[in-house]
Design a protein around this motif. Structure first.
Motif, PDB file in Angstrom:
ATOM      1  N   PHE A   1       0.841  -1.196   0.000  1.00 26.03           N
ATOM      2  CA  PHE A   1       0.000   0.000   0.000  1.00 26.03           C
ATOM      3  C   PHE A   1       0.876   1.246   0.000  1.00 26.03           C
ATOM      4  N   GLU A   2       0.260   2.365  -0.343  1.00 23.65           N
ATOM      5  CA  GLU A   2       0.938   3.663  -0.298  1.00 23.65           C
ATOM      6  C   GLU A   2       0.728   4.252   1.093  1.00 23.65           C
ATOM      7  N   GLY A   3       1.779   4.797   1.678  1.00 21.45           N
ATOM      8  CA  GLY A   3       1.643   5.409   2.998  1.00 21.45           C
ATOM      9  C   GLY A   3       2.986   5.830   3.537  1.00 21.45           C
ATOM     10  N   ASP A   4       2.976   6.255   4.790  1.00 19.62           N
ATOM     11  CA  ASP A   4       4.199   6.681   5.462  1.00 19.62           C
ATOM     12  C   ASP A   4       5.107   5.476   5.709  1.00 19.62           C
ATOM     13  N   ASN A   5       6.405   5.755   5.758  1.00 10.11           N
ATOM     14  CA  ASN A   5       7.373   4.706   6.043  1.00 10.11           C
ATOM     15  C   ASN A   5       7.202   4.168   7.457  1.00 10.11           C
ATOM     16  N   PHE A   6       7.639   2.922   7.644  1.00  5.94           N
ATOM     17  CA  PHE A   6       7.570   2.236   8.936  1.00  5.94           C
ATOM     18  C   PHE A   6       8.906   2.290   9.651  1.00  5.94           C
ATOM     19  N   TYR A   7       8.867   2.187  10.973  1.00  4.98           N
ATOM     20  CA  TYR A   7      10.011   1.784  11.768  1.00  4.98           C
ATOM     21  C   TYR A   7       9.768   0.322  12.098  1.00  4.98           C
ATOM     22  N   ASN A   8      10.819  -0.501  12.001  1.00  2.00           N
ATOM     23  CA  ASN A   8      10.718  -1.936  12.271  1.00  2.00           C
ATOM     24  C   ASN A   8      11.901  -2.396  13.102  1.00  2.00           C
ATOM     25  N   LEU A   9      11.649  -3.389  13.929  1.00  3.04           N
ATOM     26  CA  LEU A   9      12.708  -4.071  14.660  1.00  3.04           C
ATOM     27  C   LEU A   9      12.207  -5.440  15.072  1.00  3.04           C
ATOM     28  N   VAL A  10      13.094  -6.241  15.617  1.00  2.00           N
ATOM     29  CA  VAL A  10      12.749  -7.562  16.121  1.00  2.00           C
ATOM     30  C   VAL A  10      13.155  -7.612  17.584  1.00  2.00           C
ATOM     31  N   ALA A  11      12.308  -8.262  18.385  1.00  2.00           N
ATOM     32  CA  ALA A  11      12.595  -8.464  19.805  1.00  2.00           C
ATOM     33  C   ALA A  11      12.561  -9.956  20.105  1.00  2.00           C
ATOM     34  N   SER A  12      13.347 -10.365  21.076  1.00  2.00           N
ATOM     35  CA  SER A  12      13.258 -11.734  21.583  1.00  2.00           C
ATOM     36  C   SER A  12      13.073 -11.660  23.090  1.00  2.00           C
ATOM     37  N   PHE A  13      12.416 -12.684  23.612  1.00  2.00           N
ATOM     38  CA  PHE A  13      12.186 -12.768  25.052  1.00  2.00           C
ATOM     39  C   PHE A  13      11.805 -14.196  25.407  1.00  2.00           C
ATOM     40  N   LYS A  14      11.747 -14.457  26.696  1.00  2.00           N
ATOM     41  CA  LYS A  14      11.343 -15.758  27.222  1.00  2.00           C
ATOM     42  C   LYS A  14       9.922 -15.635  27.769  1.00  2.00           C
ATOM     43  N   THR A  15       9.146 -16.715  27.591  1.00  2.00           N
ATOM     44  CA  THR A  15       7.787 -16.723  28.123  1.00  2.00           C
ATOM     45  C   THR A  15       7.349 -18.140  28.468  1.00  2.00           C
ATOM     46  N   GLU A  16       6.445 -18.228  29.423  1.00  2.00           N
ATOM     47  CA  GLU A  16       5.794 -19.496  29.748  1.00  2.00           C
ATOM     48  C   GLU A  16       4.398 -19.557  29.136  1.00  2.00           C
ATOM     49  N   LEU A  17       3.959 -18.458  28.521  1.00  2.00           N
ATOM     50  CA  LEU A  17       2.631 -18.448  27.898  1.00  2.00           C
ATOM     51  C   LEU A  17       2.605 -19.397  26.701  1.00  2.00           C
ATOM     52  N   PRO A  18       1.520 -20.158  26.538  1.00  2.00           N
ATOM     53  CA  PRO A  18       1.375 -20.930  25.300  1.00  2.00           C
ATOM     54  C   PRO A  18       1.144 -19.972  24.128  1.00  2.00           C
ATOM     55  N   VAL A  19       1.299 -20.471  22.919  1.00  2.00           N
ATOM     56  CA  VAL A  19       1.228 -19.639  21.717  1.00  2.00           C
ATOM     57  C   VAL A  19      -0.055 -18.806  21.666  1.00  2.00           C
ATOM     58  N   GLY A  20      -1.198 -19.425  21.911  1.00  2.00           N
ATOM     59  CA  GLY A  20      -2.473 -18.705  21.831  1.00  2.00           C
ATOM     60  C   GLY A  20      -2.564 -17.563  22.834  1.00  2.00           C
ATOM     61  N   GLU A  21      -2.111 -17.785  24.049  1.00  2.00           N
ATOM     62  CA  GLU A  21      -2.135 -16.737  25.072  1.00  2.00           C
ATOM     63  C   GLU A  21      -1.137 -15.634  24.744  1.00  2.00           C
ATOM     64  N   LEU A  22       0.007 -16.022  24.219  1.00  2.00           N
ATOM     65  CA  LEU A  22       0.989 -15.019  23.793  1.00  2.00           C
ATOM     66  C   LEU A  22       0.393 -14.138  22.704  1.00  2.00           C
ATOM     67  N   SER A  23      -0.259 -14.751  21.731  1.00  2.00           N
ATOM     68  CA  SER A  23      -0.886 -13.991  20.650  1.00  2.00           C
ATOM     69  C   SER A  23      -1.917 -13.006  21.203  1.00  2.00           C
ATOM     70  N   LYS A  24      -2.738 -13.449  22.150  1.00  2.00           N
ATOM     71  CA  LYS A  24      -3.735 -12.554  22.774  1.00  2.00           C
ATOM     72  C   LYS A  24      -3.054 -11.404  23.502  1.00  2.00           C
ATOM     73  N   THR A  25      -1.962 -11.692  24.200  1.00  2.00           N
ATOM     74  CA  THR A  25      -1.236 -10.649  24.934  1.00  2.00           C
ATOM     75  C   THR A  25      -0.674  -9.613  23.969  1.00  2.00           C
ATOM     76  N   LEU A  26      -0.107 -10.070  22.848  1.00  2.00           N
ATOM     77  CA  LEU A  26       0.448  -9.136  21.871  1.00  2.00           C
ATOM     78  C   LEU A  26      -0.651  -8.308  21.209  1.00  2.00           C
ATOM     79  N   LYS A  27      -1.799  -8.912  20.941  1.00  2.00           N
ATOM     80  CA  LYS A  27      -2.927  -8.162  20.374  1.00  2.00           C
ATOM     81  C   LYS A  27      -3.436  -7.112  21.365  1.00  2.00           C
ATOM     82  N   LYS A  28      -3.418  -7.447  22.651  1.00  2.00           N
ATOM     83  CA  LYS A  28      -3.832  -6.467  23.664  1.00  2.00           C
ATOM     84  C   LYS A  28      -2.847  -5.304  23.705  1.00  2.00           C
TER      85      LYS A  28
END
Length: 169
Positions: free
Chosen positions: A45-72
């Protein structure tokens, strides 16, 4: 505990929302590690440029709960979910890998296809974890980046400071 890699992007008040995201990730997860920040042109799409990066971390959350946390975290940072798929956004946080899991787990496809498709994911990932291996391809992220067609997408290192941490390339 699982090691997770996530991509982070914003093209609306980029610095504000990226810093808010990093604050939230740091509050929720252990051993937060960050790549440098890059600027990229929007894809699809046409629009303003993005800033991007990658993060890593440790979690005990299962994938589905992690996804919900990130969406929140996205929602808490004014993410509009009624816009078109390819459009500007305050914040986008996507799970790239969760340990070496492969397949669709709780609605999340692992590893995320964007790893090998988009420079704004692969270059920061290669900077953060050069020796880590793609769960399917078994190549290091450093090698995948070396083999990537750099003419495909423009990407620019940008100066970025978060909590006195220099995330500049």
């Amino acid at each position: 505990m699982a090691e997770v890699f996530v991509s982070i992007g914003s093209n609306t008040e980029r610095e504000v929302y990226i810093k808010r995201c990093l604050d939230a990730l740091d509050a929720h997860f252990e051993k937060l590690a960050l790549s440098p920040v890059y600027e990229s042109e929007p894809v699809g799409f046409e629009g303003d440029n993005f800033y991007n990066l990658v993060a890593s971390f440790k979690t005990e959350l299962p994938v589905g709960e992690l996804s919900k946390t990130l969406k929140k975290i996205e929602d808490d940072n004014d993410r509009c979910r009624t816009s078109e798929k390819f459009s500007g956004r305050t914040l986008d946080v996507d799970i790239l890998t969760y340990d070496a899991l492969i397949g669709t787990i709780d609605g999340v496809t692992l590893p995320r296809g964007e790893i090998t498709e988009n420079a704004f994911v692969l270059w920061p990932l290669a900077e953060l974890a050069p020796k880590a291996r793609h769960p399917v391809l078994a190549e290091t992220y450093q090698q995948l980046w070396l083999d990537y067609d750099k003419e495909k997408q423009s990407l620019y290192p940008v100066p970025f400071i978060w909590r006195e941490n220099d995330l500049s390339a």
